[in-house]
Design an enzyme around this catalytic site. Structure first.
Site, PDB file in Angstrom:
ATOM      1  N   ASN A  13       0.675  -1.515   0.275  1.00 59.18           N
ATOM      2  CA  ASN A  13      -0.270   0.058  -0.344  1.00 59.18           C
ATOM      3  C   ASN A  13       0.802   1.085   0.098  1.00 59.18           C
ATOM      4  O   ASN A  13       1.453   1.503   1.558  1.00 59.18           O
ATOM      5  CB  ASN A  13      -1.077   0.301   1.051  1.00 59.18           C
ATOM      6  CG  ASN A  13      -1.961   0.975   1.130  1.00 59.18           C
ATOM      7  OD1 ASN A  13      -2.118   2.159   0.508  1.00 59.18           O
ATOM      8  ND2 ASN A  13      -3.158   0.910   1.670  1.00 59.18           N
ATOM      9  N   GLU A  40      -0.294 -13.648   4.795  1.00 62.88           N
ATOM     10  CA  GLU A  40      -1.810 -12.150   6.094  1.00 62.88           C
ATOM     11  C   GLU A  40      -2.071 -13.618   7.152  1.00 62.88           C
ATOM     12  O   GLU A  40      -3.513 -14.464   6.140  1.00 62.88           O
ATOM     13  CB  GLU A  40      -2.202 -11.391   6.040  1.00 62.88           C
ATOM     14  CG  GLU A  40      -3.085 -10.590   6.799  1.00 62.88           C
ATOM     15  CD  GLU A  40      -3.410  -9.001   6.700  1.00 62.88           C
ATOM     16  OE1 GLU A  40      -4.492  -8.739   6.591  1.00 62.88           O
ATOM     17  OE2 GLU A  40      -2.972  -8.420   5.512  1.00 62.88           O
ATOM     18  N   ASP A  69      -0.334  -3.211  10.858  1.00 61.19           N
ATOM     19  CA  ASP A  69      -2.037  -3.783  10.413  1.00 61.19           C
ATOM     20  C   ASP A  69      -2.811  -2.631  11.039  1.00 61.19           C
ATOM     21  O   ASP A  69      -2.484  -2.196  12.018  1.00 61.19           O
ATOM     22  CB  ASP A  69      -1.882  -4.732  10.821  1.00 61.19           C
ATOM     23  CG  ASP A  69      -3.110  -5.624  10.185  1.00 61.19           C
ATOM     24  OD1 ASP A  69      -2.594  -5.758   8.867  1.00 61.19           O
ATOM     25  OD2 ASP A  69      -4.472  -6.124  10.898  1.00 61.19           O
ATOM     26  N   TYR A 143     -10.989   4.257   3.740  1.00 64.00           N
ATOM     27  CA  TYR A 143     -12.046   4.448   4.725  1.00 64.00           C
ATOM     28  C   TYR A 143     -11.992   6.214   4.825  1.00 64.00           C
ATOM     29  O   TYR A 143     -12.640   6.551   5.992  1.00 64.00           O
ATOM     30  CB  TYR A 143     -12.137   4.116   5.912  1.00 64.00           C
ATOM     31  CG  TYR A 143     -12.577   1.961   5.758  1.00 64.00           C
ATOM     32  CD1 TYR A 143     -13.877   1.391   5.228  1.00 64.00           C
ATOM     33  CD2 TYR A 143     -11.253   1.339   5.918  1.00 64.00           C
ATOM     34  CE1 TYR A 143     -14.179   0.513   5.528  1.00 64.00           C
ATOM     35  CE2 TYR A 143     -11.807  -0.005   6.056  1.00 64.00           C
ATOM     36  CZ  TYR A 143     -13.024  -0.542   6.074  1.00 64.00           C
ATOM     37  OH  TYR A 143     -13.358  -1.333   5.612  1.00 64.00           O
ATOM     38  N   HIS A 166      -4.362   7.606  13.639  1.00 63.61           N
ATOM     39  CA  HIS A 166      -3.525   6.125  14.488  1.00 63.61           C
ATOM     40  C   HIS A 166      -2.193   5.681  13.775  1.00 63.61           C
ATOM     41  O   HIS A 166      -1.222   5.631  14.823  1.00 63.61           O
ATOM     42  CB  HIS A 166      -4.393   4.627  13.778  1.00 63.61           C
ATOM     43  CG  HIS A 166      -4.883   4.725  12.295  1.00 63.61           C
ATOM     44  ND1 HIS A 166      -5.154   5.740  11.702  1.00 63.61           N
ATOM     45  CD2 HIS A 166      -5.033   3.990  11.961  1.00 63.61           C
ATOM     46  CE1 HIS A 166      -5.689   5.618  11.015  1.00 63.61           C
ATOM     47  NE2 HIS A 166      -5.172   3.845  10.395  1.00 63.61           N
ATOM     48  N   ARG A 167      -2.047   5.796  12.591  1.00 65.77           N
ATOM     49  CA  ARG A 167      -0.566   5.962  12.067  1.00 65.77           C
ATOM     50  C   ARG A 167      -0.112   6.328  13.038  1.00 65.77           C
ATOM     51  O   ARG A 167       1.310   6.027  13.708  1.00 65.77           O
ATOM     52  CB  ARG A 167      -1.065   6.621  10.678  1.00 65.77           C
ATOM     53  CG  ARG A 167       0.372   5.679   9.754  1.00 65.77           C
ATOM     54  CD  ARG A 167       0.407   5.947   8.230  1.00 65.77           C
ATOM     55  NE  ARG A 167      -0.848   4.210   8.350  1.00 65.77           N
ATOM     56  CZ  ARG A 167      -1.658   4.458   7.919  1.00 65.77           C
ATOM     57  NH1 ARG A 167      -2.652   5.479   7.344  1.00 65.77           N
ATOM     58  NH2 ARG A 167      -2.365   3.805   7.612  1.00 65.77           N
TER      59      ARG A 167
HETATM   60  P1  IMP Z   1      -4.997  -3.585   6.444  1.00 64.38           P
HETATM   61  O1  IMP Z   1      -5.793  -4.997   6.727  1.00 64.38           O
HETATM   62  O2  IMP Z   1      -3.346  -2.809   7.341  1.00 64.38           O
HETATM   63  O3  IMP Z   1      -4.204  -3.068   4.883  1.00 64.38           O
HETATM   64  O4  IMP Z   1      -5.709  -2.004   6.607  1.00 64.38           O
HETATM   65  C1  IMP Z   1      -6.998  -2.662   6.749  1.00 64.38           C
HETATM   66  C2  IMP Z   1      -8.356  -1.829   5.807  1.00 64.38           C
HETATM   67  O5  IMP Z   1      -7.893  -0.090   6.189  1.00 64.38           O
HETATM   68  C3  IMP Z   1      -7.730  -1.611   4.605  1.00 64.38           C
HETATM   69  O6  IMP Z   1      -9.107  -1.720   4.064  1.00 64.38           O
HETATM   70  C4  IMP Z   1      -7.277   0.219   4.599  1.00 64.38           C
HETATM   71  O7  IMP Z   1      -6.958   0.270   2.985  1.00 64.38           O
HETATM   72  C5  IMP Z   1      -7.672   0.376   5.516  1.00 64.38           C
HETATM   73  N1  IMP Z   1      -7.471   1.022   6.345  1.00 64.38           N
HETATM   74  C6  IMP Z   1      -5.770   1.610   6.772  1.00 64.38           C
HETATM   75  N2  IMP Z   1      -5.605   2.678   7.356  1.00 64.38           N
HETATM   76  C7  IMP Z   1      -6.676   3.241   7.204  1.00 64.38           C
HETATM   77  C8  IMP Z   1      -6.444   4.910   6.919  1.00 64.38           C
HETATM   78  O8  IMP Z   1      -5.667   5.485   7.007  1.00 64.38           O
HETATM   79  N3  IMP Z   1      -7.261   5.485   6.056  1.00 64.38           N
HETATM   80  C9  IMP Z   1      -8.171   4.617   5.038  1.00 64.38           C
HETATM   81  N4  IMP Z   1      -8.437   3.634   5.224  1.00 64.38           N
HETATM   82  C10 IMP Z   1      -7.450   3.243   6.369  1.00 64.38           C
END
Ligand code: IMP
Length: 181
Positions: A13, A40, A69, A143, A166-167
């Site tokens: 990503n 995963e 994650d 999201y 969160h990040r």
């Molecule tokens: P992942 O499994 O860690 O990739 O994230 C779970 C889901 O949350 C994925 O569909 C990501 O695109 C979404 N996601 C994670 N962080 C963000 C964010 O900061 N903004 C929008 N979507 C997020």
């Protein structure tokens, strides 16, 4: 990839990487990108999923690496989609989530950053509280168009996302640990 980066970020990503790079830059750290699709595990724990991804990433890039994650936890849905956020985004997407959410719209976004260097495996988690908007607003990724954070804007419209998400919070914990190591 030049060896001068403090650490690399393994992910498929590019959005996550570019936010993480900007955030870590603000803490004085350099971040390379190791673009790959990681294994995963199926688990209801973001920490376990991230640990599995970090081990897989290190075995492939053989240098200090972080993975991330995330999960979106919606209160009125009992925390759904949580660890299944990626699958839910790919299937029902933001439109599907907007149909499911009831009148109570509070939610949180959780990030787990896991570092692995072959000897140390360490996770840092953090969350941000917010709510799900009534309609999509802005053209961000994932999201972002439906998650509203502390400034009452969706992440897709917010100018403060990279100082409050969160990040940001998980990377802040990671960088203060890493820089003391
Ligand atoms: P992942 O499994 O860690 O990739 O994230 C779970 C889901 O949350 C994925 O569909 C990501 O695109 C979404 N996601 C994670 N962080 C963000 C964010 O900061 N903004 C929008 N979507 C997020």
């Amino acid at each position: 990839m030049p060896p001068s980066y403090d650490v690399v970020f393994a992910s498929s990503n590019r959005h996550k990487y570019s936010e993480a790079r900007q955030i870590l830059d603000s803490f004085g750290m350099t971040l390379g990108f190791f673009r790959c699709r990681l294994e995963e595990l199926q688990s209801d724990s973001l920490v376990r999923i991230a640990a599995g991804k970090a081990r897989d990433a290190f075995s492939r890039c053989n240098r200090p690496v972080i993975v991330e994650d995330d999960g979106l936890f919606i209160d009125s849905l009992g925390g759904f989609p949580g660890p299944y956020s990626s699958y839910v985004f790919e299937t029902i997407g933001n439109r599907g989530i907007l149909k499911l959410v009831g009148s109570k719209r509070s939610a949180k976004f959780v990030s787990v950053i896991t570092y692995c260097d072959g000897t140390t495996l360490k996770s840092f988690n953090a969350s941000v509280n917010g709510f799900i908007s009534r309609r999509q607003s802005g053209s961000g990724w994932g999201y972002d168009p439906i998650f509203v954070g502390s400034d009452s804007e969706t992440f897709a419209r917010s100018k403060l996302k990279n100082e409050s998400s969160h990040r940001y919070r998980a990377l802040k914990k990671f960088s203060s640990w890493f820089l003391r190591m």
